[in-house]
Structure formats: C-alpha cells, structure tokens
Design a protein around this motif. Structure first.
Motif, PDB file in Angstrom:
ATOM      1  N   LEU A 311       3.868   1.342  12.671  1.00 39.36           N
ATOM      2  CA  LEU A 311       3.028   0.422  13.426  1.00 39.36           C
ATOM      3  C   LEU A 311       1.679   1.054  13.728  1.00 39.36           C
ATOM      4  O   LEU A 311       0.635   0.418  13.565  1.00 39.36           O
ATOM      5  N   SER A 312       1.707   2.287  14.169  1.00 33.50           N
ATOM      6  CA  SER A 312       0.471   3.019  14.446  1.00 33.50           C
ATOM      7  C   SER A 312       0.787   4.504  14.532  1.00 33.50           C
ATOM      8  O   SER A 312       1.943   4.899  14.709  1.00 33.50           O
ATOM      9  N   CYS A 313      -0.252   5.334  14.380  1.00 35.75           N
ATOM     10  CA  CYS A 313      -0.088   6.793  14.410  1.00 35.75           C
ATOM     11  C   CYS A 313      -1.292   7.419  15.112  1.00 35.75           C
ATOM     12  O   CYS A 313      -2.386   6.853  15.124  1.00 35.75           O
ATOM     13  N   CYS A 314      -1.051   8.592  15.650  1.00 38.14           N
ATOM     14  CA  CYS A 314      -2.151   9.428  16.137  1.00 38.14           C
ATOM     15  C   CYS A 314      -2.009  10.786  15.470  1.00 38.14           C
ATOM     16  O   CYS A 314      -0.981  11.450  15.625  1.00 38.14           O
ATOM     17  N   LEU A 315      -3.002  11.202  14.721  1.00 39.58           N
ATOM     18  CA  LEU A 315      -2.979  12.465  13.994  1.00 39.58           C
ATOM     19  C   LEU A 315      -4.009  13.405  14.625  1.00 39.58           C
ATOM     20  O   LEU A 315      -5.209  13.113  14.613  1.00 39.58           O
ATOM     21  N   THR A 316      -3.520  14.493  15.212  1.00 43.05           N
ATOM     22  CA  THR A 316      -4.398  15.474  15.836  1.00 43.05           C
ATOM     23  C   THR A 316      -4.442  16.732  14.984  1.00 43.05           C
ATOM     24  O   THR A 316      -3.396  17.348  14.727  1.00 43.05           O
ATOM     25  N   SER A 329      -8.795  12.786   3.693  1.00 43.09           N
ATOM     26  CA  SER A 329      -7.340  12.962   3.738  1.00 43.09           C
ATOM     27  C   SER A 329      -6.646  11.675   4.164  1.00 43.09           C
ATOM     28  O   SER A 329      -5.606  11.306   3.602  1.00 43.09           O
ATOM     29  N   ILE A 330      -7.216  11.000   5.160  1.00 49.44           N
ATOM     30  CA  ILE A 330      -6.623   9.741   5.620  1.00 49.44           C
ATOM     31  C   ILE A 330      -6.659   8.696   4.520  1.00 49.44           C
ATOM     32  O   ILE A 330      -5.693   7.939   4.316  1.00 49.44           O
ATOM     33  N   LYS A 334      -3.263   6.843   2.969  1.00 51.67           N
ATOM     34  CA  LYS A 334      -3.037   5.397   2.953  1.00 51.67           C
ATOM     35  C   LYS A 334      -2.757   4.857   1.548  1.00 51.67           C
ATOM     36  O   LYS A 334      -2.177   3.780   1.388  1.00 51.67           O
ATOM     37  N   SER A 335      -3.153   5.626   0.544  1.00 56.02           N
ATOM     38  CA  SER A 335      -2.889   5.197  -0.834  1.00 56.02           C
ATOM     39  C   SER A 335      -1.463   5.522  -1.283  1.00 56.02           C
ATOM     40  O   SER A 335      -1.011   5.032  -2.321  1.00 56.02           O
ATOM     41  N   ARG A 336      -0.756   6.353  -0.501  1.00 62.23           N
ATOM     42  CA  ARG A 336       0.617   6.714  -0.854  1.00 62.23           C
ATOM     43  C   ARG A 336       1.567   5.564  -0.549  1.00 62.23           C
ATOM     44  O   ARG A 336       1.565   5.001   0.537  1.00 62.23           O
ATOM     45  N   LYS A 337       2.406   5.221  -1.515  1.00 64.35           N
ATOM     46  CA  LYS A 337       3.331   4.100  -1.342  1.00 64.35           C
ATOM     47  C   LYS A 337       4.462   4.424  -0.368  1.00 64.35           C
ATOM     48  O   LYS A 337       5.078   3.524   0.196  1.00 64.35           O
ATOM     49  N   PRO A 346      -4.633  -2.990  10.433  1.00 63.99           N
ATOM     50  CA  PRO A 346      -5.284  -2.464   9.224  1.00 63.99           C
ATOM     51  C   PRO A 346      -5.678  -0.989   9.281  1.00 63.99           C
ATOM     52  O   PRO A 346      -5.616  -0.286   8.284  1.00 63.99           O
ATOM     53  N   THR A 347      -6.101  -0.497  10.466  1.00 65.46           N
ATOM     54  CA  THR A 347      -6.552   0.896  10.521  1.00 65.46           C
ATOM     55  C   THR A 347      -5.370   1.856  10.585  1.00 65.46           C
ATOM     56  O   THR A 347      -5.286   2.802   9.811  1.00 65.46           O
ATOM     57  N   GLY A 348      -4.448   1.628  11.517  1.00 66.98           N
ATOM     58  CA  GLY A 348      -3.174   2.345  11.485  1.00 66.98           C
ATOM     59  C   GLY A 348      -3.157   3.743  12.072  1.00 66.98           C
ATOM     60  O   GLY A 348      -2.229   4.102  12.770  1.00 66.98           O
TER      61      GLY A 348
END
Length: 446
Positions: A311-316, A329-330, A334-337, A346-348
């Motif tokens: 649903l959503s992520c936070c990457l620190t 990198s992001i 997002k291109s990985r299946k 959409p942003t995620g």
C-alpha cells in the motif's frame, strides 16, 4: 523537529529499551554518564529530540520504563544509575503472570497512574512535543495489558499527538507463553482503537535473519534486542540528524497509514555490514542496497510481501547516498514485477535521506567498512497471514474454554473474548478487501 517521549513497558520493553538507549547514545556520541564525548557542534543534529539537557551540561533521556516485575528494572538501576533518572524507572510489587486482564484491569492500574504522572512531567519539559513511541510485547500480560492501559490514557490526554507502537508480535511456530493467543487477540482489540501505527517484530524471523546474514553461533536475547534497537532508532534518525530529505512523526504517519485500521507496518533492514560479514565483498551499490530491502529474508516479520500488495512504504537511507542516486534506485525498484503496489497509490514510496554515516552497536568492529544502510517500513497486506494464524490458535483454545477461568476470574466478562475475536476477523476482512480491490483494478487495466 520537536521532542519525542519513549515509553518502555514489560520485560521485552525494558530489556530492549536498555539496548535501544545504547544505540541512541552511540549515534549521538554520549557516554554512560550523559556527557558528550566530542565537543564538535553539528548544526543539523537535534539532540533534544530524545534528551533533556541539564544545568550541568548532561543529557538525560526523555523516557519512562515500567514493569510489574521489578527484576528487569532493578538491573537497569544497578547498571545505569548515572544515566537514567530514578523516578523514570517504575516497577511493581507483583507480576501479572502473563494474564492480559491482570495487567489492564487489576494490578496494572495503580502503576499505570504513576507512569502517566511521570509522562506528564516529561511532556511539560517539551517545547514542541511530536508524540510517543511505546516499546512493548503483545505476547504477555504487562506489555499487552498495562501497555494498552497507558495507550488508552495517552489517546485521551494527548489526542493530537502521534502515538506509535514498537511491537513484538507472537511468532508463527514458537511461543514463550501458552496463553499468547488470548493476550494477542485481546491486545489487538485495544491497539486498533488507541494507536496510530505499529512497527512489528517477531523473534522467530529475527533468528532467521541472523542465520542468513550474521556470524553469530549462539544467539541470545541481547542480540535480538540489539537488532530491534537498530530498526527502532532508525525510525527517528531523520528527525535527529539533518539530511537532504527529512520527515517527522506526522509525515511518517501520513504517508504510511492510508486507512485508519490498516496501520501495522513490517520493517526490513539492509546494510553494507551484511554484505561485508556474510559475503566478504565490498560496498554494495545503492541499487543493491535498496533492492535487498524488498527480499523476504530481509524482513523482520514472518510473512511474504512478494505475494501480496504494497500500500505504501517509507525508505530511509543513511550514509554516502544522495537524492539523485535514490531517485534512480526507486525508479528501478518500481520496474520490478516482484514489487507489486496497489494502482490507486501511484507514488508508493516515501524517501528519507541522511548523509551522516550510521553507527551500530551490533557491528562496531566493522565500522570502517560500514558506509551506508537502509531501512524499509512497509504497509503490506501480507501481514494478514499472521492474524489468520493467531485467530486459528485462539479458536482452538476458546472452543474448549481452556484457560478462560484465569481471565474471567480477574473480573473480565466472557463476552469480551467474542468481541475481540470478531474485531480481529473484521481486520482480516479489511485486508482481504484491500487486496481484492487492488487485484480487480489491475485486471480491469489489463
């Protein structure tokens, strides 16, 4: 950025809290007497986020420790009497015996009032209180029962402040308490109503993480607590040290919790330490570092996010990492299946970056090799698999009314078991509906 008050409840909360402050002090270069080891002033460092500065130029932790069993608290009193304030270390006279009801309704109430008074004193010293982080387990009686009692009161007294759990969940295949399913289901019933977000951990998955990445032959609870402290401290790293992309507790909550009840977050950890220790290789690229966060073996909860929806992520990210590198990198992630986000968000991924090199109590001998690490906090629907397992264990016990008399004998109505179980089932259904809607939208797009 504002101040944060940490509250540590129960045996897990107290013992992990001790390691947590070891990690915090290492990051801020503060010794066991509360003194700064270096005189260098970093304009971006916000020491007062976690510490009160005394007139003697000592830093005193802004926290409260509580356990009904006095043994864990006594150990801290002996080992850290010069660091923690004595009135912040609160212990009871009688343990609740792993009984949620004894913790919340009977012997926990008196100690809870003392704890809340101490929290109020700490909050009065704050200029801009962001919120609270409650560190505890939901397996036993004190962490679940007294912890929820404190959380209930905080939600009333500090309604506008953020309240986050750092929560130890029961493991899927091992258990320290026979009555874990009862404590879990009753505890979750209250957590859903009084806390904004929970960061989850499981001992069993942490054991697996250590087997996969670290060279530790005899793993003990201190090692487990040290690893949890790394993740828990990273939650606030961006608030305590400046960087190109910062966030506070309110930002974190706004970006991770898209529905009020779907607020249980699973953490993942990756660092150049892990590369160096296990693979004996050099620094991983930023793409490698971020990509590994989404692998099942890097998560500290036993579920499989690759088979469900994010649903959503936070990457620190911490260390020698810059915004443009993270953006690339992001984009690659997002291109990985295998990383499947719901299409209506959409942003995620929310990103936080801090260039200050991370420090770690776990691997100080490798500090020269430790240049960067990354922490992922993910809101993923796969967490419902743990709820299903615990619901099944609860049903087996409750069908035979095993151990129920211990809870009813403390004054709880038997109907509360059914009410809490129905609430957990409703939560499982909430996750199922989110997954179904996401899959339907995906099929329509195809």
């Amino acid at each position: 950025m504002g101040e944060i008050i940490n509250v540590f409840v129960g045996q897990f909360g107290v013992q992990s809290g001790y390691e947590y402050w070891q990690q915090i002090c290492l990051e801020h270069n503060i010794n066991s007497y509360g003194e700064k080891l270096t005189q260098e002033q970093d304009n971006k460092e916000n020491v007062t986020c976690f510490f009160n500065e005394s007139e003697k130029q000592k830093y005193v932790p802004r926290c409260v420790f509580l356990d009904l069993d006095s043994t864990p608290i006594d150990e801290i009193r002996k080992s850290s009497s010069n660091f923690f304030r004595k009135d912040c270390l609160i212990s009871g006279k009688e343990d609740c015996g792993s009984n949620y009801v004894r913790g919340k309704y009977t012997i926990g109430r008196e100690v809870c009032n003392i704890t809340l008074d101490q929290i109020r004193l700490e909050s009065d010293k704050c200029d801009n209180l962001q919120g609270f982080i409650i560190h505890r387990s939901i397996n036993g009686g004190t962490g679940a029962g007294v912890g929820n009692l404190i959380a209930d009161r905080l939600s009333i007294d500090y309604n506008k402040k953020v309240k986050i759990n750092s929560l130890l969940f029961p493991s899927n295949n091992i258990a320290n308490e026979v009555v874990e399913p009862f404590n879990f289901v009753l505890g979750m019933h209250d957590i859903l109503n009084n806390l904004d977000m929970s960061i989850m951990f499981q001992n069993e998955q942490i054991y697996q993480f250590v087997d996969n990445f670290l060279d530790i032959e005899q793993l003990d609870y201190q090692n487990v607590n040290q690893l949890i402290s790394i993740i828990s401290s990273s939650l606030t790293y961006s608030m305590r040290f400046g960087g190109d992309l910062n966030y506070n507790m309110a930002n974190l909550l706004t970006n991770l919790v898209c529905y009020p009840r779907i607020n249980n977050i699973i953490p993942s950890y990756s660092s150049s330490y892990l590369n160096f220790i296990k693979e004996k290789s050099g620094q991983p690229t930023i793409n490698m570092l971020c990509s590994s966060l989404f692998n099942k073996q890097n998560f500290l909860v036993d579920c499989n996010p690759e088979q469900d929806k994010y649903l959503s992520c936070c990457l620190t990210a911490r260390g020698d990492i810059y915004p443009r590198q993270m953006s690339e990198s992001i984009k690659t992630l997002k291109s990985r299946k295998s990383i499947d986000f719901v299409d209506y968000i959409p942003t995620g991924i929310k990103v936080g970056i801090c260039q200050k090199l991370p420090k770690n109590v776990f691997f100080q001998e490798y500090e020269s090799k430790f240049q960067r690490d990354a922490i992922l906090l993910a809101n993923n629907t796969s967490i419902s698999s743990i709820y299903l397992i615990m619901a099944e264990k609860f049903d087996k016990l409750y069908a035979k009314r095993a151990f129920v008399h211990w809870y009813v004998g403390e004054g709880m109505e038997s109907d509360e078991f059914s009410c809490a179980r129905e609430d957990l089932q409703a939560l499982i259904k909430d996750y199922e509906e989110v997954s179904i809607e996401a899959n339907q939208s995906y099929n329509e797009d195809d």
